[in-house]
Design an enzyme around this catalytic site. Structure first.
Site, PDB file in Angstrom:
ATOM      1  N   ASP A  91       0.797  -1.265  -0.129  1.00 58.21           N
ATOM      2  CA  ASP A  91       0.059   0.040   0.057  1.00 58.21           C
ATOM      3  C   ASP A  91       0.853   1.349  -0.042  1.00 58.21           C
ATOM      4  OD1 ASP A  91      -2.722   1.047   2.030  1.00 58.21           O
ATOM      5  OD2 ASP A  91      -2.551   1.401   0.085  1.00 58.21           O
ATOM      6  N   HIS A 108       3.212   3.287  -9.027  1.00 54.50           N
ATOM      7  CA  HIS A 108       2.975   2.038  -9.150  1.00 54.50           C
ATOM      8  C   HIS A 108       4.505   1.511  -9.782  1.00 54.50           C
ATOM      9  CE1 HIS A 108      -0.957   1.775  -7.955  1.00 54.50           C
ATOM     10  NE2 HIS A 108      -1.308   2.533  -9.009  1.00 54.50           N
ATOM     11  N   LEU A 202      12.193 -19.947  -3.991  1.00 50.99           N
ATOM     12  CA  LEU A 202      11.146 -19.183  -3.568  1.00 50.99           C
ATOM     13  C   LEU A 202      10.053 -19.120  -4.476  1.00 50.99           C
ATOM     14  CD1 LEU A 202      10.330 -16.468  -1.759  1.00 50.99           C
ATOM     15  CD2 LEU A 202      11.224 -15.304  -3.722  1.00 50.99           C
TER      16      LEU A 202
END
Lengths: 313, 313
Positions: A91, A108, A202
């Protein structure tokens, strides 16, 4: 003493690092072998970062930072416990941009860079799953310009990272309601998931057009269908059955141990709901593009101080 | 200016309080009339606390604190926004007792007193629903002595509070897996729910042998059964359908606006999961028995500063 699951801090060993071998073999090895592979890889890369010449054998340019992706394990952290699965509500991109008089798209873009760094840190430090909230079902109401930019950003970023992921043993999975996504993005996702599915160092799970409620609804629909088709009895419906149908069934470790939310809001905003039942929550005031290694170390330190009881004493 | 939903702070009015009327009629009046009723009651009770003689008409002893239940609305708070539904994870009873070299039961007893105070505060200040996590499905692993004590404490407390609830317009509902509860407790719960079901000032929802996962599982079973029985089509399953089946369907306002967790842990511990999707979270280091009016005012003050966006900008 040496946890088999984590890269060992270099400072604690007297073992001479083995010669650098092919990254793909190390990173694509099976889950069982990952501990020694991760260790040797992190050792090797530390030497790569320090003496960029001696071990460089695969022909990439020495200055190419993508070859030196491993971050040494931080001294401030104990070897354990480390969260096996970290989730992040990324956020603050919008506010970050606004503070700089930029469009949300700039925020972004900066957020994508922060994510790439987060992926590298997790891969370096032995975290097995990283789930990030990229786009909620509730975000479709955002201005079209912003939404279109985000869809395009997801596609570009996935495309540009696939090679790195394959080199670093990172598997990408995407969860969420695919029906609303542009078809070019859908194709990119499928390609990326297919290319990286054997990687085991991962797992990066990207939640796009996702929400916790959406996930429960689709799981419930699947369960109801199995009952209707006579595959499942009503009495058999239990927590395990639901979990098998949630979209986090793409991973062996579907429940985050740690949820990080940046930018100071204290809520989960319809992210993983079922899966967060016992997650340790960590809230940081930094805006997502500003969340980096220092902030992540603080989050992990906080996690290491938690007393987890799971309902008992 | 005057919010119809809240008791008006006495300091802001010049209206002479009306004569004290029959408490039962005032509190059991319909939802539409509750605002004036609350106002007149809060005015009346302020005078009761200040001059315990003049307005005392119903024959209760002057010193009976149950007649002076109303707490004036705090000056530090704005009239709005106030959370319509507050949820609480009442954590810390055990540690509270341990610090005093007492058995956990003493902590739970003290916790029950804190809960009674919380109920009074919510009723006083116009909060419509208060949901408290009294006992989790995960708590059955606690020592039998402690569990038995808790079951007995729930029964005694409900029993001792029913009259107060009826007088103060409080409706009690209990959610959770009743199948594991002692039958005497189940009977007490049924009696209390039945006795108070017409009350409309505050709904107290007590979660006993409850968990968010349990709630989703039982909702999913109900939905699957409806599909199997041909009452519902698979395609009709959506968020609304799930919500109707969750045990919070006992209230008009099933989703908490504010969740308070005491004792410093930062997690939701399998409490309401679906329902917390957009809840503002508030964590307080105080142990539950020490959580009182001041702490609650701080929590509400924090809530009033939150910026809730629900996925938008």
């Amino acid at each position: 003493m040496f946890s088999l699951r984590l890269p060992i801090p270099i400072e604690n060993t007297l073992i001479t690092p083995p010669p650098k071998s092919n990254y793909n073999n190390i990173c694509n090895s099976s889950l069982c072998a990952h501990s020694y592979s991760s260790y040797s890889h992190s050792q090797t890369n530390r030497f790569l970062t320090v003496t960029n010449v001696a071990l460089q054998k695969n022909g990439n340019s020495v200055g190419d930072s993508k070859d030196t992706v491993t971050h040494p394990f931080p001294e401030e952290l104990n070897a354990e416990p480390l969260p096996r699965h970290v989730a992040v509500i990324m956020d603050g991109n919008g506010r970050w941009a606004k503070m700089r008089n930029l469009m949300p798209s700039a925020g972004h873009q900066a957020g994508a860079e922060a994510l790439k760094e987060m992926v590298r840190l997790c891969a370096s430090w032995g975290i097995k799953v990283l789930t990030v909230f990229a786009f909620s079902t509730d975000n479709w109401i955002r201005p079209k310009v912003e939404v279109d930019f985000l869809m395009s950003l997801f596609e570009k970023t996935i495309n540009s990272e696939i090679d790195d992921f394959n080199r670093e043993g990172i598997r990408i999975s995407v969860i969420g309601d695919a029906t609303k996504l542009p078809s070019s993005l859908l194709r990119m996702i499928k390609y990326a998931e297919e290319s990286t599915k054997e990687n085991s160092r991962l797992q990066l799970i990207v939640a796009v057009s996702y929400s916790g409620k959406y996930d429960v609804v689709q799981a419930c629909k699947s369960v109801a269908k199995k009952v209707k088709d006579g595959i499942l009895d009503l009495e058999e419906i239990n927590e395990g059955i639901i979990e098998q149908e949630l979209e986090t069934n793409c991973t062996e470790f579907p429940n985050p141990d740690l949820l990080i939310r940046t930018s100071g809001e204290l809520r989960v905003s319809n992210f993983l709901l079922w899966q967060l039942a016992y997650a340790e929550l960590y809230f940081n005031g930094a805006l997502w593009p500003d969340f980096g290694k220092d902030e992540f170390v603080e989050a992990l330190i906080s996690f290491q101080q938690r007393k987890r009881r799971f309902g008992g004493r």
